[in-house]
Scaffold this motif. Structure first.
Motif, PDB file in Angstrom:
ATOM      1  N   VAL A 190       0.844  -1.204   0.000  1.00 56.71           N
ATOM      2  CA  VAL A 190       0.000   0.000   0.000  1.00 56.71           C
ATOM      3  C   VAL A 190       0.879   1.254   0.000  1.00 56.71           C
ATOM      4  O   VAL A 190       0.630   2.219  -0.725  1.00 56.71           O
ATOM      5  N   ARG A 191       1.933   1.213   0.795  1.00 55.77           N
ATOM      6  CA  ARG A 191       2.825   2.385   0.889  1.00 55.77           C
ATOM      7  C   ARG A 191       3.455   2.697  -0.462  1.00 55.77           C
ATOM      8  O   ARG A 191       3.629   3.862  -0.827  1.00 55.77           O
ATOM      9  N   LEU A 192       3.797   1.638  -1.216  1.00 58.69           N
ATOM     10  CA  LEU A 192       4.455   1.843  -2.518  1.00 58.69           C
ATOM     11  C   LEU A 192       3.514   2.476  -3.543  1.00 58.69           C
ATOM     12  O   LEU A 192       3.965   2.973  -4.574  1.00 58.69           O
ATOM     13  N   GLN A 193       2.222   2.452  -3.256  1.00 58.82           N
ATOM     14  CA  GLN A 193       1.268   3.036  -4.206  1.00 58.82           C
ATOM     15  C   GLN A 193       1.331   4.561  -4.232  1.00 58.82           C
ATOM     16  O   GLN A 193       0.724   5.190  -5.091  1.00 58.82           O
ATOM     17  N   HIS A 194       2.052   5.163  -3.272  1.00 59.01           N
ATOM     18  CA  HIS A 194       2.017   6.614  -3.174  1.00 59.01           C
ATOM     19  C   HIS A 194       2.973   7.321  -4.115  1.00 59.01           C
ATOM     20  O   HIS A 194       2.938   8.548  -4.235  1.00 59.01           O
ATOM     21  N   MET A 245       0.501  10.266  -5.030  1.00 59.95           N
ATOM     22  CA  MET A 245      -0.722   9.843  -4.366  1.00 59.95           C
ATOM     23  C   MET A 245      -1.841   9.647  -5.387  1.00 59.95           C
ATOM     24  O   MET A 245      -2.001  10.458  -6.284  1.00 59.95           O
ATOM     25  N   ASN A 246      -2.586   8.550  -5.220  1.00 62.40           N
ATOM     26  CA  ASN A 246      -3.656   8.270  -6.159  1.00 62.40           C
ATOM     27  C   ASN A 246      -4.940   9.007  -5.814  1.00 62.40           C
ATOM     28  O   ASN A 246      -5.695   9.399  -6.686  1.00 62.40           O
ATOM     29  N   GLU A 247      -5.189   9.157  -4.520  1.00 66.16           N
ATOM     30  CA  GLU A 247      -6.435   9.775  -4.059  1.00 66.16           C
ATOM     31  C   GLU A 247      -6.106  10.750  -2.942  1.00 66.16           C
ATOM     32  O   GLU A 247      -5.073  10.671  -2.316  1.00 66.16           O
ATOM     33  N   ARG A 248      -7.041  11.630  -2.654  1.00 64.04           N
ATOM     34  CA  ARG A 248      -6.947  12.462  -1.467  1.00 64.04           C
ATOM     35  C   ARG A 248      -7.387  11.618  -0.268  1.00 64.04           C
ATOM     36  O   ARG A 248      -7.958  10.543  -0.433  1.00 64.04           O
ATOM     37  N   LEU A 258      -4.386   3.626   3.277  1.00 62.02           N
ATOM     38  CA  LEU A 258      -5.313   2.706   2.603  1.00 62.02           C
ATOM     39  C   LEU A 258      -6.270   3.493   1.708  1.00 62.02           C
ATOM     40  O   LEU A 258      -6.735   2.985   0.690  1.00 62.02           O
ATOM     41  N   VAL A 259      -6.550   4.736   2.114  1.00 62.89           N
ATOM     42  CA  VAL A 259      -7.427   5.586   1.306  1.00 62.89           C
ATOM     43  C   VAL A 259      -6.621   6.307   0.215  1.00 62.89           C
ATOM     44  O   VAL A 259      -6.970   6.266  -0.964  1.00 62.89           O
ATOM     45  N   SER A 260      -5.514   6.934   0.607  1.00 64.26           N
ATOM     46  CA  SER A 260      -4.764   7.742  -0.373  1.00 64.26           C
ATOM     47  C   SER A 260      -4.136   6.879  -1.467  1.00 64.26           C
ATOM     48  O   SER A 260      -3.871   7.361  -2.564  1.00 64.26           O
ATOM     49  N   SER A 261      -3.899   5.593  -1.181  1.00 63.55           N
ATOM     50  CA  SER A 261      -3.361   4.685  -2.205  1.00 63.55           C
ATOM     51  C   SER A 261      -4.403   4.343  -3.258  1.00 63.55           C
ATOM     52  O   SER A 261      -4.063   3.866  -4.335  1.00 63.55           O
TER      53      SER A 261
END
Lengths: 344, 316, 378
Positions: free
Chosen positions: A96-100, C1-4, C99-102
């Motif tokens: 999840v962290r890597l998604q940022h 970041m994918n989402e706020r 979990l939200v911002s991803s």
């Protein structure tokens, strides 16, 4: 929004052994992280996020994870987090962290020791403190009640369970990271007394010491995480159907299904739990189960789940088009994670 | 004692936790004390026993209490030939999931019956202890239902149950580990042996097997001086649970001469109000050595001038 | 970041030495239900739950997310249990917000708690593990020498610790949820309180509390008309002991702050207020410097800059010095920062607060977590 592609770039484990007394937490972590980074062809300075899984009660003292970070070379200070769970959940947090988008490499590890002697008692203490823990019920007894339900519903037999054990221990003996197990044929095993009827000694996990480490990387090749998800079930054993695992089924669906999977590494400490998982995940006869010997042959607390994901990645490296790594937590497969990896 | 000393030790983690029950668990335990078993009904009409405060399917609060049992059906079971210390019954018995009459879920408990009579689907009945305190173990066990219930020994208590004690005991066998064992063997010879990192060349005492800043194994052993300097300290003036020393005493950071990391230890043989930063001290060993740093009883002042603050400022 | 990521619901329990009226599930549900109510949501609207607390030995339940899954409406959903020592409440919020911002989940519930009255934290932290040196000082005794080193380094006068102790308890008097209610506290009372770990006095330390804090995050914030937007999160760790380590001004804390400001696109002087983790009053001046808020922490305090109404109010809720359910303490800081920018901090509201910071630390001042929240959607 599309998720970034995350690959297992490196994997290493300390051999799961009955006793790794010589290593303290930091030394275990130093060795596996160095090995996994070498496997990935990366340096400590390439790591953007570090996450670990361990359990204070397993290690006998609070903050055992804090001592372990002495093995990381965490200077200058690092981005770091910890779950009081199997390392597989640390891998999930890292994914999840890597998604940022700001970091591309994550180091994930878990460590644990059974040789301190308390693992069964630790499992009792994870039970509901009002209605279950005061009964002192041990994990083998819990598993046995689940196994009986399975046998009496016609899903398996004691003989089939013995065959699962034979296969797991035979495969484990081929895996240098699993401890040696005496091999016997299933008929001979069935002559042994019950430990917790209908389970015999060979149905129980071989509890070990160990540590494992996975390096995740965005891009760069290696087995790709096609889907990863985890779901938790109700805690009370009497509140759910113990002959299946609704959460494992749901987690697999959330991870995108097992299409193309030819190898599955299942975190099934007890032989009977392998039967449940195969059914819950709908794995066919064409899927090779636990070529490493699985968590049945080497069950290191807080590590066995992460190792399943690492072993699944190795299976993909070794030619499987796709492989499934499964991790579990809690009594009787309460909490389940599925990670499906595929070749690029 | 010497190099061959066995550095393995038992360790017991034991505590009696005090659990507060809240209204739902409290009522369940109060009923058990009074010799009755109650379940809770969810909004969907499902009766849960053992009761919880919420519907596990939805998270919503449960609605009302429903008396269930005392008869029940065994859904599954396992046999315990040799009960463990923490088991509720100390003769051979079965653990079972039992579904109480009127409940939609099953409860885990003990069944006492001859092994050959144990069977899934059998009818059992709760047997209450004579002395009941408000615990799941107020049900001593279940037994084969003969249609006749034993007379309940009445309970004088009327106060609702709001809390109970939960003793826990975990037994460990702890090994010192190679790095610590080597250090402690030195301690048993009245030596303090640090380890040097091959990368940053700093010395750690107590030794670290892995250099915390470089992430590599330390290799070189370095015998340390037993004199040092107090870099900072606190005077501990209160007693606390688990404390080994009698307050007041001074807990200090002592930087051994030639060393790089401060050792957390006691400064003794001096009025605590005279302890100060920069004070020079030396190790005082215990008569009876043991394989921990407690073999150094404390550090005591020596007749040397204080180290100026500027020189210790970089060492907290 | 994918989402706020927006904070759309906040719930806290009453903090007290002993919440003998609730079970552990009852305690976390009290906070979680208030957060749901605040967000106008039900359990079914939540996709995942992230639970945080300090060592399991405080309550004697191993991995309590397992038995609490149903209590937090997590059955059939995903659930994570975070443990990063004293910073855990903050890092739990960070993990949940990720979990939200991803883009992985839409709405996430996070809860942190401690029920210290089930045992004794000093017992759990003072176990004599074989071959380890005896515990000589307990938690306060561990930090007291660091405080002495700060005082020596900065020539800070003794009354700074008293001032912070008074200020935080006066703020707590405006917060009905706070554990310690001492509206009439004075510097003299603090000075006269027993010296525990010299130089730390009884009233300069935090209490031991029961309590839980919960927040709900969403990716678009549309559920409420006053969401707090997460502008940045940061976590940093460093080893506990190494040569030359500066535990008075640990680099992990300073780096964490630098990263948090940079990612939020702000400078620290833009903050309207901050909730920082101060378990002993002297940690306020230390952290003010470590977090780049003031060049001299003690001078800022002496000048009254950190009071409500001052230049940069600190610990408007009363802080850890007034309520300390250890595992939740970090999350309470994060939640109070969010309350400020949402304008829902009632009597301890900083007028017009638009940007606020939450901070937590743990271990031997080695684990740090922070976030910056703002009123404006980024």
């Amino acid at each position: 929004m599309a998720l970034r592609d995350v690959h297992v770039a490196g994997f290493a484990q300390l051999p799961n052994r009955m006793n790794l007394d010589d290593y303290d937490e930091a030394e275990m972590v130093q060795e596996i992280t160095a090995k996994a980074l070498a496997d990935a062809g990366l340096e400590r300075s390439d790591v953007g996020f570090t996450c670990s899984g361990s359990n204070d009660y397993v290690m006998g003292r609070p903050f055992s994870f804090a001592m372990a970070i002495d093995g990381l070379g965490a200077w200058p200070p690092i981005r770091e987090s910890h779950v009081e769970m199997d390392g597989a959940w640390a891998l999930y947090e890292a994914y999840v962290r890597l998604q940022h988008g700001d970091v591309d490499v994550a180091l994930v590890y878990g460590f644990g020791k059974s040789s301190l002697g308390s693992v069964d008692a630790v499992h009792t203490l994870e039970l509901d403190p009002y209605s279950l823990a005061p009964l002192g019920v041990d994990p083998h007894a819990m598993a046995a009640m689940q196994a009986r339900l399975l046998i009496e519903s016609g899903e398996t037999t004691e003989a089939k369970l013995a065959h699962i054990s034979c296969r797991s221990r035979r495969d484990g003996n081929k895996n240098p990271n699993a401890p040696h197990a005496d091999e016997a044929d299933a008929d001979a095993l069935l002559a042994d007394p019950y430990v917790r009827e209908p389970l015999r000694a060979h149905d129980l996990p071989v509890r070990t010491d160990g540590a494992s480490c996975v390096v995740l990387r965005v891009g760069g090749g290696g087995p790709r995480i096609r889907g990863i998800a985890h779901i938790i079930d109700a805690h009370q054993p009497g509140f759910r159907d113990l002959t299946t695992s609704a959460s494992a089924t749901k987690a697999l669906a959330a991870a995108g299904g097992a299409g193309g999977v030819t190898v599955a590494e299942l975190h099934a400490p007890y032989t009977s739990q392998e039967v449940i998982l195969i059914k819950a995940l709908g794995l066919g006869e064409d899927v090779t189960i636990n070529p490493s010997g699985g968590a049945h042959a080497a069950c290191t607390p807080m590590v066995a789940g992460l190792t399943r994901i690492g072993e699944a990645a190795l299976a993909v490296r070794n030619g499987a088009p796709a492989a499934l790594g499964h991790a579990t937590s809690g009594p009787l497969l309460q909490h389940n994670m599925i990670c499906v990896l595929e070749a690029e | 004692m010497g190099a061959d000393v066995e550095l393995v030790s038992p360790f017991v983690l034991e505590y009696a936790y005090k659990r507060s029950t809240g209204p739902v668990i409290g009522r369940f335990l109060t009923s058990l004390r009074d010799g009755r078993i109650e379940g809770v009904r969810t909004a969907a009409g499902r009766v849960l026993c053992p009761p919880v405060e919420y519907d596990p399917d939805t998270g919503e609060d449960v609605q009302d209490f429903v008396e269930v049992g005392p008869c029940a059906t065994v859904l599954t079971w396992t046999w315990i030939d040799a009960p463990l210390r923490d088991h509720p019954v100390q003769v051979p018995f079965a653990f079972a999931l039992v579904q109480l009459e009127g409940a939609d879920t099953s409860m885990l408990h003990a069944v006492c019956a001859p092994r050959e009579d144990m069977a899934t689907g059998m009818r059992v009945r709760a047997v209450f202890r004579d002395e009941r305190v408000g615990s799941i173990t107020d049900i001593a066990h279940f037994e084969i239902d003969t249609g006749v219930s034993k007379d309940l020994v009445p309970n004088e208590a009327t106060e609702p149950i709001t809390r109970f004690k939960a003793p826990t005991r975990l037994e460990y066998v702890v090994a010192a580990g190679a790095t610590t064992a080597e250090f402690l063997r030195g301690v048993l010879r009245r030596e303090l042996i640090g380890r040097r990192c091959p990368s940053c060349e700093k010395i750690y005492l107590p030794p670290r097997g892995s250099c915390p800043t470089c992430g590599v194994r330390t290799t070189e052993l370095v015998p340390m001086a037993q004199k040092g300097t107090v870099t900072t300290f606190s005077v501990i003036r209160i007693p606390f649970e688990g404390q080994v020393l009698e307050p007041p005493y001074a807990a200090a950071h002592v930087l051994l001469d030639g060393g790089d990391t401060p050792l957390l230890h006691i400064v003794g043989d001096v009025d605590v109000d005279l302890v100060r930063m920069g004070m020079r001290v030396e190790a005082v060993w215990a008569e009876q050595l043991e394989p921990t740093l407690a073999s150094v009883r404390y550090f005591r002042p020596i007749d040397e001038p204080d180290v100026p603050y500027a020189e210790i400022r970089g060492h907290v | 970041m994918n989402e706020r990521c927006a904070v759309i619901g906040i719930g806290q329990t009453q903090y007290a030495a002993k919440r003998g009226d609730v079970s552990m599930p009852g305690l976390v549900r009290e906070a979680a239900k208030r957060a749901l109510e605040d967000a106008g949501l039900t359990w079914a609207d939540i996709d995942a739950v992230v639970l945080g607390k300090a060592p399991d030995m405080f309550e004697g339940v191993v991995q309590p997310e397992l038995f609490m899954a149903g209590a937090l409406g997590a059955v059939g959903k995903s659930m994570i249990r975070v443990h990063t020592a004293g910073s855990v409440g903050g890092s739990t919020a960070v993990v949940a917000s990720h979990l939200v911002s991803s883009g992985v989940h839409k709405r996430v519930l996070t809860v942190a708690y401690e029920k210290q009255s089930e045992s004794n934290a000093m017992w759990a932290l003072s176990q004599r593990f074989p071959f380890n040196p005896p515990v000589m000082a307990g938690a306060g005794g561990y930090f007291a020498p660091i405080i002495r080193a700060y005082m020596a380094r900065t020539d800070a006068p003794d009354h700074i610790g008293l001032k912070v102790a008074v200020k935080d308890r006066q703020n707590a008097a405006l917060n009905p949820l706070a554990h310690l209610q001492m509206p009439d506290i004075t510097e003299e009372m603090v000075r006269a309180s027993p010296m525990l770990w010299d130089p730390v006095r009884y009233l300069e330390t935090c209490p031991s509390s029961d309590g839980a804090c919960a927040m709900i995050f969403s990716s678009d914030g549309s559920e409420v008309d006053n969401p707090a937007w997460v502008l940045s999160t940061a976590m940093r760790s460093e080893p506990m002991l190494f040569p030359g380590r500066d535990e008075v001004n640990p680099r992990a804390g300073a780096d964490c702050a630098t990263s948090a400001y940079k990612d939020a696109g702000i400078t620290p002087d833009q903050l309207d207020c901050a909730e920082i983790y101060v378990p002993f009053s002297w940690y306020e001046p230390m952290w003010l410097e470590n977090l780049h808020l003031f060049e001299s922490g003690w001078k800022a305090i002496d000048a009254g800059h950190t009071h409500l109404g001052g230049k940069l109010p600190i610990n408007m809720s009363g802080g850890v010095l007034s309520s300390n359910p250890i595992g939740a303490s970090g999350m309470i800081r994060f939640a109070e920062a969010a309350r400020q920018v949402r304008g829902t901090a009632d009597k301890h509201q900083v007028d017009g607060a638009k940007l606020a910071m939450g901070h937590a630390y743990g271990g031997g001042s080695q684990f740090f977590s922070m976030w910056i929240v703002g009123q404006e959607r980024p």
